[in-house]
Design an enzyme around this catalytic site. Sequence first.
Site, short mmCIF file in Angstrom:
data_model
loop_
_atom_site.label_atom_id
_atom_site.label_comp_id
_atom_site.label_asym_id
_atom_site.label_seq_id
_atom_site.Cartn_x
_atom_site.Cartn_y
_atom_site.Cartn_z
N HIS A 115 9.98 -30.23 13.59
CA HIS A 115 9.34 -28.66 13.79
C HIS A 115 10.32 -27.16 13.33
CE1 HIS A 115 12.08 -30.60 17.09
NE2 HIS A 115 13.34 -29.71 16.31
C1 T46 Z 1 16.56 -29.77 16.82
C2 T46 Z 1 16.13 -31.21 16.32
C3 T46 Z 1 17.73 -31.16 15.25
C4 T46 Z 1 15.68 -31.04 26.64
O1 T46 Z 1 15.44 -31.78 27.91
N1 T46 Z 1 16.68 -30.79 26.33
C5 T46 Z 1 17.31 -30.17 24.67
O2 T46 Z 1 18.22 -29.10 24.55
C6 T46 Z 1 16.33 -30.76 24.21
C7 T46 Z 1 17.42 -30.81 22.64
C8 T46 Z 1 15.42 -32.05 24.54
N2 T46 Z 1 15.06 -31.85 25.40
C9 T46 Z 1 13.98 -32.50 26.26
C10 T46 Z 1 12.56 -32.63 25.39
C11 T46 Z 1 11.96 -33.72 25.25
O3 T46 Z 1 11.25 -34.01 26.23
O4 T46 Z 1 14.18 -34.28 25.11
C12 T46 Z 1 13.28 -34.99 25.20
C13 T46 Z 1 13.06 -34.98 23.17
O5 T46 Z 1 13.06 -33.40 22.72
P1 T46 Z 1 12.75 -33.69 21.23
O6 T46 Z 1 12.00 -34.63 21.28
O7 T46 Z 1 12.45 -32.18 20.83
O8 T46 Z 1 13.30 -33.93 20.25
P2 T46 Z 1 13.85 -34.35 18.23
O9 T46 Z 1 14.61 -35.22 18.47
O10 T46 Z 1 12.86 -33.59 18.30
O11 T46 Z 1 14.18 -32.34 17.97
C14 T46 Z 1 15.67 -32.02 17.83
C15 T46 Z 1 15.67 -30.65 19.33
O12 T46 Z 1 14.61 -30.42 20.01
C16 T46 Z 1 15.34 -29.82 18.70
O13 T46 Z 1 15.77 -28.51 18.30
O14 T46 Z 1 15.96 -28.87 16.04
O15 T46 Z 1 16.66 -32.32 17.63
#
Ligand code: T46
Length: 142
Positions: free
Chosen positions: A49
């Site tokens: 993303h």
């Molecule tokens: C990014 C990369 C480097 C939350 O509830 N609060 C938060 O602050 C974050 C970051 C995530 N979440 C929840 C949302 C999802 O259900 O945690 C779960 C995993 O998040 P996500 O799938 O977005 O994780 P990544 O590793 O794909 O991405 C993350 C960050 O979301 C993003 O901003 O830049 O790490």
Amino acid sequence: MLVTKYVFQPHGDERGQLVALEEHKDIPFEIKRVYYMYQTGEGVRRGYHAHKSLEQILICIHGTCKVLLDDGREKKVVPLEKPYEGLYVSNAMWREMFDFSPDAVLMVLASEFYDESDYIRNYDEFLEYIKTHGDSSANEGA
Ligand code: T46
């Protein structure tokens, strides 16, 4: 594409190492949120993303991983292998994190609170966003 990696100052002595990070000093924005990922499974690739306005610094504080940065024109892979190095990731930058070592802890310092509406999770939408919004303003001159 300009890749900005910060090298933080470790305060080492006979007891070991300590790194201190202060907003607007070591980190170029106000830190509103900190999160970290660990126990990342073998072969897992995360991210996929971009963000409309979020700026972040990624620090692999234990173990190693790699980050793919893609500004829509160019892609670069940046290894994160030192707990005193931070990768700046601007807004409007597609990112994927991969090649996590089993012991990797990837900590992220973020300029904004969590906001799902700031995410662009579709690559074609990302390319469209770049076209209509121009270059990442936050990354210019970084
Ligand atoms: C990014 C990369 C480097 C939350 O509830 N609060 C938060 O602050 C974050 C970051 C995530 N979440 C929840 C949302 C999802 O259900 O945690 C779960 C995993 O998040 P996500 O799938 O977005 O994780 P990544 O590793 O794909 O991405 C993350 C960050 O979301 C993003 O901003 O830049 O790490």
